[in-house]
Design an enzyme around this catalytic site. Structure first.
Site, PDB file in Angstrom:
ATOM      1  N   ASP A   9      45.881  46.587  41.398  1.00  0.00           N
ATOM      2  CA  ASP A   9      44.412  46.583  42.030  1.00  0.00           C
ATOM      3  C   ASP A   9      44.335  47.699  42.972  1.00  0.00           C
ATOM      4  OD1 ASP A   9      41.786  45.691  42.422  1.00  0.00           O
ATOM      5  OD2 ASP A   9      42.685  44.435  44.039  1.00  0.00           O
ATOM      6  N   ASP A  11      41.236  47.789  45.830  1.00  0.00           N
ATOM      7  CA  ASP A  11      40.774  46.937  47.194  1.00  0.00           C
ATOM      8  C   ASP A  11      41.246  45.695  47.330  1.00  0.00           C
ATOM      9  OD1 ASP A  11      39.148  49.314  47.469  1.00  0.00           O
ATOM     10  OD2 ASP A  11      37.594  48.360  46.291  1.00  0.00           O
ATOM     11  N   LYS A 151      39.385  42.949  33.304  1.00  0.00           N
ATOM     12  CA  LYS A 151      40.812  43.608  33.423  1.00  0.00           C
ATOM     13  C   LYS A 151      41.762  43.135  32.721  1.00  0.00           C
ATOM     14  CE  LYS A 151      40.037  44.915  38.341  1.00  0.00           C
ATOM     15  NZ  LYS A 151      40.669  45.026  39.815  1.00  0.00           N
ATOM     16  N   ASP A 174      44.561  40.803  43.898  1.00  0.00           N
ATOM     17  CA  ASP A 174      44.030  40.047  44.958  1.00  0.00           C
ATOM     18  C   ASP A 174      42.944  39.045  44.982  1.00  0.00           C
ATOM     19  OD1 ASP A 174      41.585  41.153  47.125  1.00  0.00           O
ATOM     20  OD2 ASP A 174      42.532  42.205  45.426  1.00  0.00           O
ATOM     21  N   ASP A 178      40.396  39.861  39.319  1.00  0.00           N
ATOM     22  CA  ASP A 178      41.749  40.280  38.949  1.00  0.00           C
ATOM     23  C   ASP A 178      42.357  39.085  38.074  1.00  0.00           C
ATOM     24  OD1 ASP A 178      41.842  42.650  40.171  1.00  0.00           O
ATOM     25  OD2 ASP A 178      42.544  41.716  42.070  1.00  0.00           O
TER      26      ASP A 178
END
Length: 228
Positions: A9, A11, A151, A174, A178
């Site tokens: 990931d 950000d 994702k 995070d 995700d």
């Protein structure tokens, strides 16, 4: 079983923290270390494809999952995992007055991003879009996209395309966006991840964000990841 692919990931994972866009030097060095070790590195982000490809170029990464799984850029070819026109639902969402659209939306196709203006924005947006759409927060923005893709779906598609078992894929993230990829592969959540992300992951490292990504890469390269 040895890890073959690392899906990272952006950000909140490669950044200094979950409330900044500044990239972590430690994370960048760890990413390079992973790539140089022979791992195929894939950037998985909520950002639009054009932005993701630009960032990926400077990270030394070729393959990208963009718009929370709606688009995949693999070996120079872009694949769409979604279909439909988001313009009507976009107007409905903006009409609530609860959000303002992200400037990136001009370059987005399926996953629309919004900056919340009021409390309980997620609930307000979910109420107006109804079923058929996923509404969730990345911690940076509210995201709305057609149901049936995230994702995790993108990582699964990637595994089939490359003929690699999902057990040979390590994912690091995070936030709530995700969860899909953390649960379908050998998921690693950084130390300051959301509770949903931590629950979905196989392992939660101690360090936050970029430092946590460094810790995750060390775990992967030590051979302690992608294990039964």
């Amino acid at each position: 079983m040895k890890c073959k692919i690392l899906v990272a990931d952006l950000d909140g994972t490669l950044t200094l923290s979950r409330n900044t866009y500044e990239l972590s030097v430690e994370a960048l060095l760890a990413l390079r270390k992973a790539r140089d070790s022979g791992l195929r590195v894939v950037l998985a982000t909520a950002n639009g494809l054009d932005f993701a490809l630009t960032i990926a170029r400077y990270l030394g990464v070729r393959d990208v999952i963009a718009e929370n799984g709606c688009l995949i850029h693999l070996d120079g070819v872009t694949y769409e995992l979604c279909s439909g026109d988001m313009s009507i639902v976009d107007k409905v969402i903006i009409s609530t007055g609860a959000v303002i659209p992200s400037p990136q939306n001009r370059c987005r196709k399926y996953d629309m991003a919004y900056i919340p203006l009021v409390k309980d924005t997620l609930e307000k947006v979910r109420a107006v879009v109804g079923t058929g759409y996923i509404v969730e927060s990345s911690g940076y923005a509210i995201h709305v996209r057609p149901a049936g893709v995230d994702k995790g779906v993108a990582v699964s598609w990637l595994c089939r395309k490359l003929d690699v078992s999902c057990h040979q894929v390590a994912t690091v993230g995070d936030s709530d966006v995700d969860v899909g990829m953390l649960s379908i592969a050998w998921g690693i959540a950084v130390g300051n991840a959301t509770e949903a992300a931590k629950k979905a992951a196989r392992v939660v490292v101690e360090e936050p964000s970029g430092l946590g990504f460094k810790e995750a890469v060390n775990l992967i390269l030590s051979g302690d990841a992608c294990t039964p």
